[in-house]
Scaffold this motif. Structure first.
Motif, short mmCIF file in Angstrom:
data_model
loop_
_atom_site.label_atom_id
_atom_site.label_comp_id
_atom_site.label_asym_id
_atom_site.label_seq_id
_atom_site.Cartn_x
_atom_site.Cartn_y
_atom_site.Cartn_z
N PHE A 29 6.95 -25.88 13.83
CA PHE A 29 6.89 -24.51 14.47
C PHE A 29 7.96 -23.79 13.68
O PHE A 29 9.38 -24.67 13.47
N ALA A 38 4.50 -22.11 8.51
CA ALA A 38 4.26 -22.47 10.20
C ALA A 38 2.92 -22.67 11.52
O ALA A 38 2.56 -21.70 10.91
N LYS A 39 2.76 -23.62 11.90
CA LYS A 39 1.56 -23.60 12.63
C LYS A 39 2.03 -22.71 14.32
O LYS A 39 1.72 -21.93 14.74
N GLY A 40 3.49 -22.03 14.13
CA GLY A 40 3.23 -20.86 15.36
C GLY A 40 5.21 -20.92 15.25
O GLY A 40 5.90 -21.33 14.33
#
Lengths: 261, 261
Positions: free
Chosen positions: B31, B231-233
């Motif tokens: 993240f 990024a995943k978040g």
């Protein structure tokens, strides 16, 4: 309005959750968590890949919806409930999935009791807006007996999906509850969370008897207990569903969002 | 343009960081993390309470600024550098503090090599915008020898602070570097991160000899290696400085921001 205020100090012990606000683990627990963003939901990304079981690892309190926007999601004390378009409420299994959810490990910093025979959702919003900081993130739980409570829930959509405002036009049921006891869970969010979430107040209802609930439009009451939990920040996990990658997230959907809240 | 593309598969091994992308711990490392929001910095919240030591726990790569906007922050391979208004670069101690920083544990998913005698920052932005998904969050590192590199850094502000655009008007130094070898670190961010961060590209420069750097306005080159880390978040930690609570975050500062980028 004549408000009776009890300070945080005198009420805090009674509402502390299992997560004290000290230490590294609890710092992470003091962040709001959300799966996907409101603008993706607005644009018709109605499916996600996060299961309710996975969601429960991120918080024990909050609101959202399910895949296919199949009803209104309420999380309270670690359990997840769905208010369906027919007004019924069911506990949701860990295998179900969400396309958008906004949650937190809830631990009240402040508790306020308001007594006034003419209390409304609008007046409580006004009161809290003056009391709380406009730039911070707050989780809120309002408990009470509501003389009137107006909520909505929606029918699940069928693919190919339209936008959320289009879907709600013909698939939303409005419930006018009377003398209902229950809880309102949700958030008061700052302006900079536009596009990712709903700036201002956003709350869902769950009756104590689990026979009614939904996204709150308005209510009246003469006494409420308001629990307030300020977050230190927030985490957004992006929706991994293929539709998220395809949708146009450039337009500012703020005006559309206000119409359906 | 004639681009030479090397696939992720053939280059991936050479650029993997110490954080593999599997397992729970690495999920959190995937993240993006940011301290404070761009709109607070724009509005003049020039001090924060996060030390550089604490920032290093949140990532090993990224960009930002320091308290009093005392220069441009670049984090690379876990070390933090300041490009000062006089053009010099220094490594920053863990005791210093930041008022805004955008970082990540960097682990490239994809590596692209571009060779073309007329490459510019603008052309590379255009190329990456077409190749990458507009709704996702990407950390980017561009390595190369830059025929020209135009950057800026600013003098520290003195309280009472004005807005960032006002401060930059008279306190920004622009550097026109020639034939500089170095790295550009930064992010490509989606439109829904307006208000909290900078939508589009935002990169800072650090020369390999640590004798120049700053916020990048433009560059020309004939060969670059681009490392991309999706990024995943993202996580935002709110600035706890008292000024953050006082500042007006309602206005949309997007147009002002574009002018100073």
């Amino acid at each position: 309005m004549a408000f009776l205020l009890l300070s945080a100090a005198c009420m805090f012990q009674s509402c502390k959750s299992a997560y004290p606000k000290t230490g590294r683990a609890s710092l992470e627990k003091d962040f709001m968590y959300q799966y996907s963003i409101i603008d993706a939901l607005m644009a018709g990304v109605f499916d996600g890949d996060l299961t309710i079981g996975q969601l429960k690892n991120k918080g024990d309190f909050g609101i959202g919806t399910f895949n296919r926007v199949d009803g209104e999601l309420m999380m309270n004390a670690g359990l997840v409930y769905r208010t369906k378009f027919d007004g019924s409420v069911e506990e949701v299994s860990d295998e179900d999935s969400t396309s958008a959810a906004f949650i937190k490990f809830f631990s009240a910093d402040t508790v306020i009791i308001l007594n006034d025979k003419n209390l409304t959702y609008e007046k409580i919003q006004q009161y809290l807006s003056e009391k709380l900081n406009p730039n911070e993130i707050y989780a809120l739980r309002i408990k009470g007996r509501f003389t009137t409570m107006t909520t909505r829930a929606e029918k699940p959509a069928k693919p190919p999906y339209t936008s959320l405002p289009e879907h709600l036009k013909t698939n939303q049921t409005v419930f006018d509850l009377k003398n209902s006891e229950g809880i309102c869970n949700g958030f008061l969010l700052p302006p900079y969370l536009a596009r990712t979430n709903v700036p201002g107040f956003h709350m869902h209802y769950l009756a104590n008897d689990h026979k009614a609930g939904g996204h709150i439009f308005s209510f009246t009451t003469d006494s409420v207990t308001i629990e307030i939990d300020k977050a230190k920040g927030f985490t957004i996990e992006n929706n991994t569903n293929a539709e998220f990658k395809k949708v146009n997230l450039k337009p500012d959907r703020g005006a559309e969002l206000k119409k359906i809240e």
